[in-house]
Design an enzyme around this catalytic site. Structure first.
Site, short mmCIF file in Angstrom:
data_model
loop_
_atom_site.label_atom_id
_atom_site.label_comp_id
_atom_site.label_asym_id
_atom_site.label_seq_id
_atom_site.Cartn_x
_atom_site.Cartn_y
_atom_site.Cartn_z
N HIS A 1 -3.89 7.01 1.27
CA HIS A 1 -4.10 5.69 0.68
C HIS A 1 -5.50 5.23 1.05
O HIS A 1 -5.90 5.35 2.21
CB HIS A 1 -3.04 4.71 1.19
CG HIS A 1 -3.44 3.28 1.02
ND1 HIS A 1 -3.81 2.76 -0.20
CD2 HIS A 1 -3.58 2.27 1.92
CE1 HIS A 1 -4.14 1.49 -0.04
NE2 HIS A 1 -4.01 1.17 1.23
N CYS B 1 0.82 -1.23 0.00
CA CYS B 1 0.00 0.00 0.00
C CYS B 1 0.85 1.27 0.00
O CYS B 1 0.38 2.33 -0.41
CB CYS B 1 -0.93 0.02 1.20
SG CYS B 1 -2.02 -1.40 1.22
N ASN C 1 -10.09 -0.83 -2.07
CA ASN C 1 -8.67 -0.59 -1.78
C ASN C 1 -7.85 -1.18 -2.93
O ASN C 1 -7.82 -2.39 -3.11
CB ASN C 1 -8.34 -1.27 -0.44
CG ASN C 1 -6.88 -1.14 -0.04
OD1 ASN C 1 -6.02 -0.81 -0.86
ND2 ASN C 1 -6.59 -1.43 1.21
O1 UT7 Z 1 -4.55 -1.28 2.82
C1 UT7 Z 1 -3.70 -1.83 3.78
C2 UT7 Z 1 -4.12 -1.50 5.12
N1 UT7 Z 1 -5.39 -2.13 5.41
C3 UT7 Z 1 -6.16 -1.62 6.31
O2 UT7 Z 1 -5.84 -0.58 6.84
C4 UT7 Z 1 -7.41 -2.36 6.72
C5 UT7 Z 1 -7.60 -2.24 8.20
N2 UT7 Z 1 -8.69 -3.01 8.73
C6 UT7 Z 1 -9.99 -2.77 8.45
O3 UT7 Z 1 -10.28 -1.92 7.64
C7 UT7 Z 1 -11.05 -3.53 9.19
O4 UT7 Z 1 -10.46 -4.25 10.23
C8 UT7 Z 1 -11.88 -4.49 8.30
C9 UT7 Z 1 -12.76 -3.68 7.37
C10 UT7 Z 1 -10.95 -5.37 7.50
C11 UT7 Z 1 -12.79 -5.38 9.15
O5 UT7 Z 1 -13.62 -4.59 9.97
P1 UT7 Z 1 -13.72 -4.91 11.54
O6 UT7 Z 1 -14.66 -3.95 12.07
O7 UT7 Z 1 -12.32 -4.90 12.09
O8 UT7 Z 1 -14.35 -6.36 11.55
P2 UT7 Z 1 -13.78 -7.71 12.19
O9 UT7 Z 1 -12.68 -8.26 11.35
O10 UT7 Z 1 -13.51 -7.51 13.63
O11 UT7 Z 1 -15.02 -8.65 12.06
C12 UT7 Z 1 -16.25 -8.38 12.75
C13 UT7 Z 1 -17.26 -9.45 12.39
C14 UT7 Z 1 -16.73 -10.86 12.53
O12 UT7 Z 1 -17.81 -11.68 12.97
P3 UT7 Z 1 -17.95 -12.09 14.52
O13 UT7 Z 1 -16.71 -12.82 14.86
O14 UT7 Z 1 -18.09 -10.80 15.27
O15 UT7 Z 1 -19.19 -12.92 14.53
C15 UT7 Z 1 -16.37 -11.25 11.13
O16 UT7 Z 1 -16.43 -12.64 10.90
O17 UT7 Z 1 -17.63 -9.30 11.02
C16 UT7 Z 1 -17.44 -10.55 10.33
N3 UT7 Z 1 -17.03 -10.25 8.97
C17 UT7 Z 1 -17.91 -10.03 7.98
N4 UT7 Z 1 -19.26 -10.03 7.95
C18 UT7 Z 1 -19.86 -9.76 6.80
C19 UT7 Z 1 -15.78 -10.11 8.48
N5 UT7 Z 1 -15.85 -9.80 7.16
C20 UT7 Z 1 -17.15 -9.74 6.84
C21 UT7 Z 1 -17.84 -9.47 5.66
N6 UT7 Z 1 -19.19 -9.49 5.67
N7 UT7 Z 1 -17.21 -9.17 4.49
#
Ligand code: UT7
Length: 335
Positions: free
Chosen positions: A262, A114, A292
């Site tokens: 980014h 990135c 992204n």
């Molecule tokens: O470009 C390089 C740098 N990248 C970044 O900066 C990305 C940084 N991270 C993020 O943007 C976020 O962490 C994400 C968008 C990737 C994820 O968001 P989050 O709020 O951190 O969600 P999470 O990973 O903690 O997941 C929350 C819940 C989980 O379910 P449970 O365990 O709470 O039941 C996941 O399984 O959401 C679930 N989940 C989804 N649900 C529906 C994860 N992905 C999805 C999805 N659709 N696509």
């Protein structure tokens, strides 16, 4: 001593639009979840047999060259940033040299994910400042879509990434108050595996391991991301490196005319905007439309901002990135 300025910009995204609803047909996800957590509404996916990482980069480069008002043979050096090269080797820099039909100039591939475009601009800037080169082509291009786990298992990563390319020409500038004022690069390899794709590689998963084991559960060749950990580090590092750039130039957040972060997650951009007290006019986001696109996200966003008249002569433009490595960086530009 010379300075460098961005004299031409271009971008290219594949035609095929993939909405959040389209994704919810192949995995357990929803438009609501994706928009709420990331701000993304749609992204582009290359249709098989059409584009490659290189071909998208070449299309973006052609536009940038034309807008810079130079000939392809005026390019002295190529820098290509990507994490999704056409081939394991050689890298796409030489493919651009071939496909643009440029004379045998040097071609460098940047592997900083990135932060790749920011690293690339920094390299180009230094070559120009030293007097070695006059025009450097910097490309960021990614074809993610065919390397993602498009099942519910991979949804935490796969909904975020999109395909596309952006390019810039950096040109020698005699006026040292204009152009790239400074660039700031960092890395913290301690967290390398928190956002990574480890196979095939010559570390943990050799090509021969994958072939021999034929393990249907093997997901080592899909990207892995510890989302929350990456998010927490991103907001801190984005803020630090923007501040570092401003302070180096005796400037403050209110001097920023346009911040091009980014496009990792709209929530990250909004956090940074709020932290620095910036208005909506001072920050450009287009993650809603493209997701992204890793190394391509800054040059695509910068090109769109410029096309929309939001980047004008005399403006203070700040590029900032954070991503896998971890790597992060900023570039401070007087347009
Ligand atoms: O470009 C390089 C740098 N990248 C970044 O900066 C990305 C940084 N991270 C993020 O943007 C976020 O962490 C994400 C968008 C990737 C994820 O968001 P989050 O709020 O951190 O969600 P999470 O990973 O903690 O997941 C929350 C819940 C989980 O379910 P449970 O365990 O709470 O039941 C996941 O399984 O959401 C679930 N989940 C989804 N649900 C529906 C994860 N992905 C999805 C999805 N659709 N696509």
């Amino acid at each position: 001593m010379y300075n460098s300025r961005i004299s031409g910009l271009g971008y290219y995204v594949p035609e095929n639009v993939v909405t959040n609803d389209d994704l919810s047909k192949v995995m357990d996800t929803s438009d609501e979840w994706i928009q709420e957590r990331t701000g993304i509404k749609e992204r582009r996916h290359v249709e098989k047999g059409t584009d490659t990482t290189t071909s998208m980069g070449v299309k973006a480069a052609k536009q940038a060259i034309e807008r810079a008002g130079i000939d392809k043979d005026d390019i002295d050096f190529i820098v290509f940033a990507t994490l999704s090269p056409d081939y394991y080797f050689p890298g796409p820099g030489v493919l651009v040299q071939r496909d643009l039909g440029i004379k045998t100039v040097g071609a460098l591939d940047v592997r900083n994910q990135c932060s790749g475009f920011v690293y690339g601009v920094s390299v180009a800037d230094q070559y120009i400042k030293s007097g070695m080169y006059k025009n450097v082509l910097v490309i960021g291009s990614e074809l993610h879509s065919h390397g993602l786990d498009m099942t519910t298992r991979g949804r935490g990563v796969s909904v975020i990434f999109g395909d596309g390319a952006g390019a810039a020409i950096l040109t020698r500038e005699e006026d040292s108050s204009k152009g790239v004022l400074s660039s700031h690069l960092h890395s913290e390899g301690q967290h390398a595996e928190e956002l990574s794709l480890i196979a095939p590689g010559m570390g943990k998963r050799w090509v021969t391991d994958i072939i021999e084991e034929k393990d249907p559960e093997d997901i080592s060749y899909f990207p892995y991301m510890n989302g929350q950990f990456v998010f927490k580090n991103a907001v801190v590092r984005f803020s630090e490196v923007i501040m570092e750039g401003l302070q180096t130039n005796n400037l403050g957040p209110q001097d920023i005319d346009m911040l091009i972060p980014h496009q990792a997650n709209l929530r990250i951009s909004q956090f940074v905007q709020k932290k620095f007290g910036l208005s909506d006019d001072q920050v450009f986001n287009n993650i809603m439309n493209y997701g992204n696109t890793t190394a391509a996200s800054i040059p695509i966003a910068l090109t769109e901002a410029w096309e929309q008249g939001k980047v004008k002569e005399g403006d203070l433009v700040v590029l900032a990135a954070f991503g896998s490595g971890f790597t992060w960086g900023s570039v401070i530009i007087r347009w």
